[in-house]
Design a protein around this motif. Structure first.
Motif, mmCIF file in Angstrom:
data_model
loop_
_atom_site.group_PDB
_atom_site.id
_atom_site.type_symbol
_atom_site.label_atom_id
_atom_site.label_comp_id
_atom_site.label_asym_id
_atom_site.label_seq_id
_atom_site.Cartn_x
_atom_site.Cartn_y
_atom_site.Cartn_z
ATOM 1 N N SER A 15 57.432 71.704 27.818
ATOM 2 C CA SER A 15 56.038 71.610 27.208
ATOM 3 C C SER A 15 55.945 69.835 27.339
ATOM 4 O O SER A 15 56.624 69.110 27.502
ATOM 5 C CB SER A 15 55.832 71.977 25.758
ATOM 6 N N LYS A 16 54.623 69.677 27.169
ATOM 7 C CA LYS A 16 54.104 68.280 27.019
ATOM 8 C C LYS A 16 53.800 68.054 25.602
ATOM 9 O O LYS A 16 53.627 69.142 24.910
ATOM 10 C CB LYS A 16 52.861 68.079 27.641
ATOM 11 N N LYS A 17 53.901 66.717 25.116
ATOM 12 C CA LYS A 17 53.868 66.668 23.669
ATOM 13 C C LYS A 17 52.624 65.980 23.280
ATOM 14 O O LYS A 17 52.103 64.896 23.979
ATOM 15 C CB LYS A 17 55.148 65.659 23.113
ATOM 16 N N VAL A 18 51.954 66.392 22.262
ATOM 17 C CA VAL A 18 50.834 65.768 21.863
ATOM 18 C C VAL A 18 51.078 65.146 20.308
ATOM 19 O O VAL A 18 51.670 65.979 19.477
ATOM 20 C CB VAL A 18 49.475 66.684 21.696
ATOM 21 N N ASN A 19 50.406 64.200 20.096
ATOM 22 C CA ASN A 19 50.345 63.498 18.671
ATOM 23 C C ASN A 19 49.103 63.358 18.214
ATOM 24 O O ASN A 19 48.211 62.878 18.887
ATOM 25 C CB ASN A 19 51.179 62.097 18.553
ATOM 26 N N ILE A 20 48.704 63.934 16.901
ATOM 27 C CA ILE A 20 47.254 63.815 16.685
ATOM 28 C C ILE A 20 47.056 63.013 15.333
ATOM 29 O O ILE A 20 47.916 63.281 14.380
ATOM 30 C CB ILE A 20 46.571 65.001 16.299
ATOM 31 N N GLN A 21 46.515 62.013 15.063
ATOM 32 C CA GLN A 21 46.512 60.963 14.062
ATOM 33 C C GLN A 21 45.043 61.478 13.386
ATOM 34 O O GLN A 21 43.988 61.107 14.009
ATOM 35 C CB GLN A 21 46.367 59.578 14.217
ATOM 36 N N THR A 22 44.967 61.952 12.159
ATOM 37 C CA THR A 22 43.729 62.533 11.702
ATOM 38 C C THR A 22 43.213 61.500 10.311
ATOM 39 O O THR A 22 44.095 61.385 9.446
ATOM 40 C CB THR A 22 43.926 63.829 10.963
ATOM 41 N N PHE A 23 42.005 61.069 10.614
ATOM 42 C CA PHE A 23 41.444 60.502 9.209
ATOM 43 C C PHE A 23 40.304 61.178 8.652
ATOM 44 O O PHE A 23 39.729 62.377 9.264
ATOM 45 C CB PHE A 23 40.726 58.936 10.046
ATOM 46 N N GLY A 24 39.877 60.813 7.608
ATOM 47 C CA GLY A 24 38.575 61.679 6.986
ATOM 48 C C GLY A 24 38.884 62.738 6.340
ATOM 49 O O GLY A 24 39.917 63.049 5.581
ATOM 50 N N CYS A 25 37.836 63.514 6.105
ATOM 51 C CA CYS A 25 37.871 64.746 5.170
ATOM 52 C C CYS A 25 38.512 66.055 5.801
ATOM 53 O O CYS A 25 39.044 65.842 6.987
ATOM 54 C CB CYS A 25 36.280 65.022 4.866
ATOM 55 N N GLN A 26 38.513 67.013 4.885
ATOM 56 C CA GLN A 26 39.205 68.239 5.212
ATOM 57 C C GLN A 26 38.794 68.779 6.515
ATOM 58 O O GLN A 26 39.212 69.603 7.303
ATOM 59 C CB GLN A 26 39.015 69.397 4.233
ATOM 60 N N MET A 27 37.377 68.507 6.962
ATOM 61 C CA MET A 27 36.805 69.110 8.145
ATOM 62 C C MET A 27 37.604 68.651 9.302
ATOM 63 O O MET A 27 37.586 69.158 10.311
ATOM 64 C CB MET A 27 35.197 68.823 8.231
ATOM 65 N N ASN A 28 37.859 67.405 9.181
ATOM 66 C CA ASN A 28 38.669 66.695 10.472
ATOM 67 C C ASN A 28 40.098 67.340 10.456
ATOM 68 O O ASN A 28 40.511 67.595 11.639
ATOM 69 C CB ASN A 28 38.449 65.207 10.122
ATOM 70 N N GLU A 29 40.613 67.648 9.323
ATOM 71 C CA GLU A 29 41.883 68.335 9.172
ATOM 72 C C GLU A 29 41.696 69.718 10.031
ATOM 73 O O GLU A 29 42.704 70.072 10.713
ATOM 74 C CB GLU A 29 42.614 68.401 7.959
ATOM 75 N N TYR A 30 40.847 70.266 9.800
ATOM 76 C CA TYR A 30 40.660 71.707 10.246
ATOM 77 C C TYR A 30 40.330 71.545 11.710
ATOM 78 O O TYR A 30 40.733 72.302 12.396
ATOM 79 C CB TYR A 30 39.234 72.346 9.590
ATOM 80 N N ASP A 31 39.437 70.458 12.083
ATOM 81 C CA ASP A 31 39.470 70.493 13.371
ATOM 82 C C ASP A 31 40.510 69.979 14.181
ATOM 83 O O ASP A 31 40.876 70.402 15.437
ATOM 84 C CB ASP A 31 38.382 69.320 13.849
ATOM 85 N N THR A 32 41.455 69.249 13.731
ATOM 86 C CA THR A 32 42.712 68.897 14.251
ATOM 87 C C THR A 32 43.588 70.178 14.394
ATOM 88 O O THR A 32 44.242 70.441 15.422
ATOM 89 C CB THR A 32 43.636 68.078 13.262
ATOM 90 N N ASP A 33 43.602 70.940 13.553
ATOM 91 C CA ASP A 33 44.454 72.332 13.505
ATOM 92 C C ASP A 33 43.806 72.934 14.653
ATOM 93 O O ASP A 33 44.614 73.771 15.588
ATOM 94 C CB ASP A 33 44.055 73.104 12.313
ATOM 95 N N LYS A 34 42.378 73.183 14.770
ATOM 96 C CA LYS A 34 41.903 73.682 16.071
ATOM 97 C C LYS A 34 42.261 73.133 17.479
ATOM 98 O O LYS A 34 42.468 73.653 18.387
ATOM 99 C CB LYS A 34 40.307 73.722 15.820
ATOM 100 N N MET A 35 42.297 71.805 17.533
ATOM 101 C CA MET A 35 42.872 70.907 18.656
ATOM 102 C C MET A 35 44.077 71.564 19.035
ATOM 103 O O MET A 35 44.437 71.743 20.221
ATOM 104 C CB MET A 35 42.926 69.696 18.292
ATOM 105 N N MET A 36 44.827 71.673 17.871
ATOM 106 C CA MET A 36 46.163 72.007 18.318
ATOM 107 C C MET A 36 46.348 73.581 18.831
ATOM 108 O O MET A 36 47.023 73.881 19.943
ATOM 109 C CB MET A 36 47.177 72.229 17.201
#
Ligand code: SAH
Ligand code: SF4
Ligand code: F3S
Length: 454
Positions: A15-36
């Motif tokens: 696999s390739k590896k991804v790191n996501i750094q999340t700022f802001g509100c829960q909406m962004n955390e949710y979007d980070t989960d979707k990106m994953m």
């Protein structure tokens, strides 16, 4: 039950590896989960260590200037990684990306990809373009977010360090309120409600994967309406889901908070007795210039109405200090409101002028020192109120959802009460995900101590 899975050794090599750094509100955390979710289908696994990543995504927030500055300073810190590894891809998503678009590419040369708040589902195609050697900007608005079908938690999910015990679900995106200080309607667009069937399907899937608590997300959740279903009806339907223990939501707007919603919080078993109701200011003239569409009196009446039904309800809020033209008298009204309402928690912010919002051009922009003094006064007051609230909870019996082992003492467990208070259960062998009935036996500055009654 927790999703305890181990990384298969093979996956680590292929696999390739991804790191996501999340700022802001829960909406962004949710979007980070979707990106994953999207990236897992592209054979990416998550890594906490950006030094070993093949792809780094910064999911950005622009609600205050500081949040935006953090993004550029992080991009600066990532530059040496790119110099060492030219194959590293750096992407910027979220609210700053939506707003700034190409300007990010011009300002931060190590960035390969900028994508807006509606474009995360196009990541595979965008990454392909980057692999072809192009730098990409994609911030086109879409009426509805697509949905990833049939996603099943896999090993990488566990690696995001979010086992999903508490999961978020976006029920609306965007906002039609245009409060005069706020950038969100620009970065997230106009309000769109998701179809109730889609929300239910996602909720059922999350519970099947082990979620015990769902938090419904939207900029103004109580204006939700789709397919003849309003917010209260949505709560009624979610409350029926087998295995779902707790339902929270954030944020309702005070102007749309009505008796029916108070009744739902009172009567629906799984909806927690906790309301986050952003007040913003205690002065009617400030509220008016903020374009909040309610008066302090109306807000107070709604809080009273809710507390009459549910005396034990916990209420949290957001407050902005130093809004343009906020006089000493105006600020005293905010202080008075906080003293009167006695919130369980306050998120207080210094007003930050956001480009393109009406309040930037208002007269009476205040000095940083005035804003800081007012913020400190409010925080000191709230600290006192919280200490008193903690004291009042001594001896009370509460239900706690166990979220983990208490880092400073592995014989203890940490979790939250239904009112969202952090609770440490001493000498407990409860498992993560258990609901434990406890008695409060002690108080700390930021948490409560308890003993299990089971
Ligand atoms: N939709 C939510 C708030 C989203 S932003 C609501 O209306 O309640 C979260 C909080 O950030 C806001 O409630 C507000 O208190 C704060 N905020 C937003 N814009 C700000 C600004 N320009 N300066 C300081 N605080 C701000
Ligand atoms: Fe911003 Fe107001 Fe919308 Fe909240 S309700 S997101 S503060 S415009
Ligand atoms: Fe920030 Fe965007 Fe949320 S501006 S607060 S990440 S909606």
């Amino acid at each position: 039950m927790v999703l305890q899975t181990q990384e298969p050794i093979l996956a680590a090599y292929t696999s390739k590896k991804v790191n996501i750094q999340t700022f802001g509100c829960q909406m962004n955390e949710y979007d980070t989960d979707k990106m994953m979710e999207v990236l897992r289908q592209e054979n990416y696994i998550y890594t906490d260590d950006c030094k070993e990543a093949d792809l780094i995504i910064v999911n950005t927030c622009s609600v205050r200037e500081k949040a935006e500055q953090k993004v550029y300073s992080l991009l600066g810190r990532l530059r040496p990684l790119k110099e060492r590894n030219p194959d590293l891809i750096i992407g910027v998503g979220g609210c700053v990306a939506q707003q700034e678009g190409t300007r990010i590419l011009n300002r931060a040369h190590s960035v390969d990809l900028v994508f807006g708040t509606d474009n995360l589902f196009d990541l595979p195609g965008m990454l392909e373009e980057v692999h072809r050697g192009n730098r990409i900007v994609q911030t086109e608005r879409k009426a509805h977010k697509q949905k990833v079908r049939n996603f099943i938690p896999d090993f990488a999910f566990e690696n995001t360090s979010k086992p999903g015990l508490k999961s978020y679900i976006a029920i609306t995106k965007g906002c039609n309120n245009f409060c005069s200080f706020c950038i969100v309607p620009t970065t997230r667009g106009l309000e769109v409600s998701r179809k109730p069937e889609n929300i239910m399907e996602e909720a059922v899937a999350l519970v099947a994967q082990g979620a015990k608590e769902l938090c419904l997300l939207g900029q103004n959740v109580n204006s939700y309406k789709a397919g003849g279903v309003d917010f209260v009806e949505l709560l009624v339907r979610l409350n029926e889901i087998e295995g779902l223990e707790r339902i929270r939501f954030t944020s309702p707007h005070p102007k749309d908070f009505h008796e029916q919603l108070a009744e739902a919080i009172e009567n629906l078993e799984h909806v927690c007795e906790h309301l986050h109701l952003p007040l913003q200011a205690g002065s009617d003239s400030v509220l008016d210039r903020m374009k909040r569409n309610y008066t302090l009196q109306e807000y107070l009446e709604k809080v009273e109405m809710l507390r009459r039904r549910l005396p034990q309800v916990a209420i949290s809020t957001d407050i902005i200090v130093g809004f343009p033209g906020e006089s000493d008298v105006d600020f005293e009204r905010t202080v008075k409101a906080v003293e009167t309402i006695r919130f369980d928690q306050i998120y207080a912010f210094k007003y930050s002028p956001r480009p393109g919002t009406p309040a930037v051009d208002y007269d009476g922009q205040l000095e940083e020192s005035v804003k800081s003094d007012r913020l400190n006064r409010l925080l000191a007051l709230q600290e006192k109120i919280v200490a008193q609230k903690h004291q009042q909870l001594m001896g009370e019996v509460l239900e706690v959802l166990v979220e983990g082992t208490y880092p400073r003492d592995i014989r203890s467990r940490s979790g939250r009460s239904r009112g969202h208070y952090p609770v440490v259960i001493l000498n407990s062998d409860a498992n993560i995900g258990d609901l434990v009935t406890v008695r409060i036996t002690g108080t700390k500055k930021y948490s409560l101590e308890a003993l299990s009654l089971q």
